[in-house]
Enzyme design. Structure first.
Site, mmCIF file in Angstrom:
data_model
loop_
_atom_site.group_PDB
_atom_site.id
_atom_site.type_symbol
_atom_site.label_atom_id
_atom_site.label_comp_id
_atom_site.label_asym_id
_atom_site.label_seq_id
_atom_site.Cartn_x
_atom_site.Cartn_y
_atom_site.Cartn_z
ATOM 1 C CD GLU A 79 -51.778 26.304 -5.613
ATOM 2 O OE1 GLU A 79 -52.521 25.396 -5.661
ATOM 3 O OE2 GLU A 79 -50.908 26.220 -6.676
ATOM 4 C CB CYS A 111 -48.263 26.835 -10.072
ATOM 5 S SG CYS A 111 -48.398 25.781 -8.400
ATOM 6 C CG HIS A 233 -44.548 25.850 -12.042
ATOM 7 N ND1 HIS A 233 -44.772 26.667 -10.767
ATOM 8 C CD2 HIS A 233 -45.218 24.708 -11.692
ATOM 9 C CE1 HIS A 233 -45.232 25.718 -9.893
ATOM 10 N NE2 HIS A 233 -45.504 24.625 -10.225
#
Ligand code: HMG
Length: 388
Positions: A79, A111, A233
């Protein structure tokens, strides 16, 4: 057919700032950063590096294990793209001298982009079992100086070689997904700094995790006891812990302790590098594998991927017998230990010296450069990359 991660590569900028020093400068308690958020150090990216140089560097770690006759796909999940049209994969393709027969592209969904790329590569190998694919997750997380997100910045790349009969991790075809249009974090096209509704984003992260976890355990008739570890994450190291704590009471105290111990191993690299957006989950998995000697061959790990906007995905991976000999743990520790610390003042100068959002020519600062690939500048609106 067994498909998965055959090799890992890691790269991160050679500079870091100590977050206790940043806390003092911002008038915050250092414990808020190191305990409340769970971050100790943060990668600082000089202007001569971007996701192209970081991504290419990560692939170098396993470049010799790529079979150029079998390589068919190179996907970058990011990103922090460097162009609204051209894929960063093409710059990396040239820097690494990859064959022209390779499909190159870039995937974006905050993400989640790294997981999107990984799942695409897995499906590609299902369709073309004799091929190899390279997945690169690379990002530079920027919120701005003295913002509440500043402590959760970071930079780095994880590269993965994907094939059948992998040597490290088998990826199972068992994803459970939750997608929903929400506005928790985004980055308008005119800026390199993200905007976030911080508290809301952490709540949505946990809500998405709880939903996919519940559906996964119901769909596949499993419990927490079926997993050797859970990897998350990691926008910051406390985030995954908050999610893990919501399900821990469903197992014994002994298992809880084991999962918490392994969680700490999985966040070791994140605490020193910061958020690497698309690469964060994979940095966490690599950190666990590099730093935990109690894991066994055939252990299964659950992985939770989250990308703001937002999508959450839970899937599992199994350790391939003999996996440990294909890791480069010492090399990864050396990458982190040999970095150069910069002062808060230097960090602020480096942070503000970035390729501008303008058509002007621009020359990067080479003084801080380290690594095999460099962005020397922008001439006539074209980025200039070189191999050192
Ligand atoms: P904040 O308002 O600065 O911090 O924002 P806080 O006041 O909420 O404090 C944080 C924690 O520190 C709290 O603990 C405090 O109690 C504690 P918690 O209640 O959370 O357990 N604390 C202390 N602890 C020890 N000693 C002290 C002390 N003082 C306070 N003295 C926030 C924090 C993370 C929201 C902010 O940094 C932010 O907005 N970050 C960016 C957004 C983000 O990372 N969101 C995560 C979920 S979304 C996601 O993961 C996607 C993402 O990666 C992007 C993508 O998908 O592309 C972000």
């Amino acid at each position: 057919m067994h498909i998965g991660i055959d090799r890992f590569g890691l790269s991160t900028p050679h500079l870091y700032v100590d977050l206790r020093e940043v806390a003092v400068q911002r008038g915050d308690e250092p414990d808020k950063y190191t305990i409340g958020i769970g971050q100790d150090q943060q990668a600082v990216t000089p202007s001569s590096q971007d996701i192209v140089t970081l991504g290419a560097q990560a692939v170098l770690e396993f470049r010799e294990d790529i079979d150029m006759d079998r390589l068919g796909l190179l996907v970058v999940g990011t990103e922090s793209g460097v162009d609204s049209s051209k894929a960063s994969a093409l710059y990396i393709h040239r820097l690494l001298h990859l064959p022209s027969s390779v499909r190159c592209m870039e995937i974006k969904e905050a993400c989640y982009g790294g997981t999107g790329a990984l799942m695409m590569a897995r499906d590609y190998i299902v369709a073309h079992p004799d091929k190899q694919a390279i997945v690169i997750a690379a990002d530079i997380a920027r919120y701005g100086l003295a913002t509440s997100g500043e402590v959760t910045q970071g930079a780095g790349a994880i590269a993965m070689l994907i094939s059948k009969d992998p040597h490290i991790l088998e990826i199972h075809d068992d994803s459970i997904v939750h997608s929903e249009d929400i506005q928790d974090f985004w980055r308008p096209l005119y800026t390199d700094c993200a905007l976030a509704r911080g508290k809301y984003s952490t709540e949505k992260y946990i809500e998405f995790f709880n939903d996919v976890w519940e559906r996964y355990t119901q769909n596949y008739y499993v419990t927490l006891d079926n997993f050797a570890a859970l990897c998350f994450h990691l926008p910051f190291s406390k985030m995954g812990l908050k999610a893990l704590r919501t399900i821990l009471p469903t197992t014994s105290e002994e298992t809880q302790q084991c999962l918490l111990d392994r969680y700490q191993k999985s966040v070791y690299y994140c605490r020193r590098i910061g958020n690497v957006y698309t690469a964060s989950l994979y940095l966490g998995i690599l950190s666990l594998l590099d730093n935990d000697s109690t894991l066994q061959d055939n252990d299964t790990i659950a992985a939770f991927s989250y990308g703001s906007g937002a999508i959450g995905e839970l899937f599992t991976l199994t350790l391939v017998p003999g996996y440990a000999q294909y890791l480069h743990s010492e090399q990864h520790h050396a990458i982190l230990d040999n970095r150069q610390q910069v002062s808060v003042e230097e960090y602020e100068q480096i942070f503000t010296d970035m390729v501008p959002y303008a058509a002007d020519d621009y020359e990067t600062n080479k003084d801080y450069h380290h690594g095999s690939f460099i962005l020397t500048g922008v001439i006539g609106q074209e980025r200039q990359y070189q191999r050192m």
